[in-house]
Structure formats: C-alpha cells, structure tokens
Motif scaffolding. Sequence first.
Motif, mmCIF file in Angstrom:
data_model
loop_
_atom_site.group_PDB
_atom_site.id
_atom_site.type_symbol
_atom_site.label_atom_id
_atom_site.label_comp_id
_atom_site.label_asym_id
_atom_site.label_seq_id
_atom_site.Cartn_x
_atom_site.Cartn_y
_atom_site.Cartn_z
ATOM 1 N N LEU A 2 0.822 -1.206 0.000
ATOM 2 C CA LEU A 2 0.000 0.000 0.000
ATOM 3 C C LEU A 2 0.858 1.258 0.000
ATOM 4 C CD1 LEU A 2 -2.886 -0.919 2.441
ATOM 5 C CD2 LEU A 2 -3.144 -0.145 0.101
ATOM 6 N N ARG A 3 1.918 1.261 0.796
ATOM 7 C CA ARG A 3 2.807 2.428 0.846
ATOM 8 C C ARG A 3 3.489 2.653 -0.497
ATOM 9 N NH1 ARG A 3 -0.016 4.146 4.525
ATOM 10 N NH2 ARG A 3 0.315 3.421 6.614
ATOM 11 N N GLN A 4 3.941 1.582 -1.137
ATOM 12 C CA GLN A 4 4.559 1.715 -2.454
ATOM 13 C C GLN A 4 3.558 2.267 -3.456
ATOM 14 O OE1 GLN A 4 6.135 -2.091 -3.523
ATOM 15 N NE2 GLN A 4 8.061 -1.773 -2.436
ATOM 16 N N SER A 5 2.346 1.793 -3.387
ATOM 17 C CA SER A 5 1.305 2.275 -4.294
ATOM 18 C C SER A 5 1.022 3.754 -4.058
ATOM 19 C CB SER A 5 0.036 1.453 -4.097
ATOM 20 O OG SER A 5 -1.007 1.967 -4.855
ATOM 21 N N GLU A 6 0.977 4.175 -2.813
ATOM 22 C CA GLU A 6 0.749 5.579 -2.493
ATOM 23 C C GLU A 6 1.876 6.451 -3.023
ATOM 24 O OE1 GLU A 6 0.417 5.553 1.702
ATOM 25 O OE2 GLU A 6 -1.721 5.105 1.686
ATOM 26 N N ARG A 7 3.122 5.993 -2.855
ATOM 27 C CA ARG A 7 4.253 6.760 -3.363
ATOM 28 C C ARG A 7 4.189 6.888 -4.874
ATOM 29 N NH1 ARG A 7 7.992 3.208 -0.656
ATOM 30 N NH2 ARG A 7 7.565 3.517 1.520
ATOM 31 N N GLY A 8 3.860 5.795 -5.548
ATOM 32 C CA GLY A 8 3.754 5.839 -6.997
ATOM 33 C C GLY A 8 2.656 6.775 -7.461
ATOM 34 N N ALA A 9 1.518 6.744 -6.795
ATOM 35 C CA ALA A 9 0.411 7.630 -7.158
ATOM 36 C C ALA A 9 0.780 9.082 -6.897
ATOM 37 C CB ALA A 9 -0.838 7.251 -6.367
ATOM 38 N N ALA A 10 1.461 9.356 -5.795
ATOM 39 C CA ALA A 10 1.875 10.726 -5.494
ATOM 40 C C ALA A 10 2.885 11.211 -6.523
ATOM 41 C CB ALA A 10 2.477 10.796 -4.092
ATOM 42 N N ARG A 11 3.783 10.318 -6.954
ATOM 43 C CA ARG A 11 4.780 10.686 -7.956
ATOM 44 C C ARG A 11 4.095 11.015 -9.286
ATOM 45 N NH1 ARG A 11 7.624 6.060 -8.473
ATOM 46 N NH2 ARG A 11 8.368 6.345 -6.364
ATOM 47 N N LEU A 12 3.128 10.199 -9.689
ATOM 48 C CA LEU A 12 2.407 10.467 -10.932
ATOM 49 C C LEU A 12 1.622 11.776 -10.857
ATOM 50 C CD1 LEU A 12 1.029 6.962 -11.952
ATOM 51 C CD2 LEU A 12 2.747 8.330 -13.132
ATOM 52 N N LEU A 13 1.007 12.023 -9.723
ATOM 53 C CA LEU A 13 0.250 13.254 -9.551
ATOM 54 C C LEU A 13 1.171 14.466 -9.617
ATOM 55 C CD1 LEU A 13 -2.602 14.316 -9.017
ATOM 56 C CD2 LEU A 13 -2.068 14.241 -6.578
ATOM 57 N N ALA A 14 2.347 14.366 -9.012
ATOM 58 C CA ALA A 14 3.310 15.465 -9.048
ATOM 59 C C ALA A 14 3.813 15.695 -10.469
ATOM 60 C CB ALA A 14 4.477 15.164 -8.116
ATOM 61 N N GLU A 15 4.019 14.631 -11.228
ATOM 62 C CA GLU A 15 4.471 14.779 -12.604
ATOM 63 C C GLU A 15 3.392 15.427 -13.474
ATOM 64 O OE1 GLU A 15 5.713 11.006 -14.067
ATOM 65 O OE2 GLU A 15 7.497 10.946 -12.805
ATOM 66 N N GLU A 16 2.132 15.109 -13.211
ATOM 67 C CA GLU A 16 1.045 15.710 -13.990
ATOM 68 C C GLU A 16 0.918 17.200 -13.704
ATOM 69 O OE1 GLU A 16 -2.494 13.591 -13.085
ATOM 70 O OE2 GLU A 16 -1.930 11.831 -14.263
ATOM 71 N N ARG A 17 1.155 17.592 -12.493
ATOM 72 C CA ARG A 17 1.014 18.992 -12.109
ATOM 73 C C ARG A 17 2.229 19.828 -12.488
ATOM 74 N NH1 ARG A 17 -1.786 18.629 -6.149
ATOM 75 N NH2 ARG A 17 -3.774 17.813 -6.884
ATOM 76 N N ALA A 18 3.401 19.219 -12.587
ATOM 77 C CA ALA A 18 4.627 19.953 -12.890
ATOM 78 C C ALA A 18 4.613 20.380 -14.360
ATOM 79 C CB ALA A 18 5.839 19.077 -12.613
ATOM 80 N N PRO A 19 5.113 21.582 -14.636
ATOM 81 C CA PRO A 19 5.175 22.006 -16.036
ATOM 82 C C PRO A 19 6.236 21.188 -16.776
ATOM 83 C CG PRO A 19 6.250 23.617 -14.626
ATOM 84 C CD PRO A 19 5.599 22.589 -13.728
ATOM 85 N N HIS A 20 5.933 20.866 -18.024
ATOM 86 C CA HIS A 20 6.862 20.087 -18.823
ATOM 87 C C HIS A 20 7.940 20.999 -19.376
ATOM 88 C CE1 HIS A 20 4.497 16.476 -18.572
ATOM 89 N NE2 HIS A 20 3.412 17.191 -18.832
ATOM 90 N N ARG A 21 9.177 20.584 -19.255
ATOM 91 C CA ARG A 21 10.291 21.358 -19.781
ATOM 92 C C ARG A 21 11.109 20.482 -20.701
ATOM 93 N NH1 ARG A 21 12.210 24.265 -14.202
ATOM 94 N NH2 ARG A 21 10.359 25.499 -13.944
ATOM 95 N N GLY A 22 11.862 21.123 -21.555
ATOM 96 C CA GLY A 22 12.766 20.352 -22.406
ATOM 97 C C GLY A 22 12.068 19.867 -23.659
ATOM 98 N N ARG A 23 12.457 18.722 -24.120
ATOM 99 C CA ARG A 23 11.941 18.179 -25.371
ATOM 100 C C ARG A 23 10.457 17.857 -25.272
ATOM 101 N NH1 ARG A 23 16.642 13.895 -26.881
ATOM 102 N NH2 ARG A 23 18.315 15.404 -26.941
#
Length: 110
Positions: free
Chosen positions: A67-88
């Motif tokens: 469950l903890r691993q799943s929560e970390r993965g979901a939080a990481r995906l959510l943070a990536e979706e909210r972060a502005p895309h830079r670079g290529r």
Amino acid sequence: MSGPRTVPERRPSPPRATDTASDVVRWAAFSCVLVPVVLLWYGTSLAGATGTAFGLAAVTTACRVLLRQSERGAARLLAEERAPHRGRRHRTGTGAHRGGRHTGGSTPVG
C-alpha cells in the motif's frame, strides 16, 4: 430589491488514499489480535492461535508495504502531472539518435 441569497452546498471531499490505507492497516492489526482471541475462545490450541496471529501479522505487514509503495507511486504520478513540462516535447524511441546499434556494414574505418 434583491432575491434571497443562496449558500452554495459544500460537498464532502472524497477520502484521501492515505486515510483509506491507514484505516485498512488499522483494521488488519485489530484482526491480528481479535482472531486468535476468538480461536482460543472456541477451543483452538494456544499454538494454533499463535501461528494464526503470526500469519496474519505477516500478511498485514506485506499488504502495508504494498500500500505504501502504491501511495508513493500515485503521489509521484500526480506530481508529474502537475509539474510544467520542460525540455523536449517528445521522447525518442530506444536507441534512436542516442548511440544505439547501427545496422550498416562491418567495414573497418581507417
């Protein structure tokens, strides 16, 4: 004159994943204690009830880790979706323009 004021309804927010996961872990820990007590009440041997308690504790621990691993993965995906895309804008395929193998002839250079 103005009409009656309406107060917008507040919708209850959905439970967060961490709240749900910690609730599940709490109930599982509670069952690790309750199940052996019930087994002893109904006449199971102490060794059997102890073995059951250890088995439930092992399963609870494994589920908690997952469950903890799943929560970390979901939080990481959510943070990536909210972060502005830079670079290529696009990622290249494996090996394309990145020093991958070339399918040319095997002629020596030089």
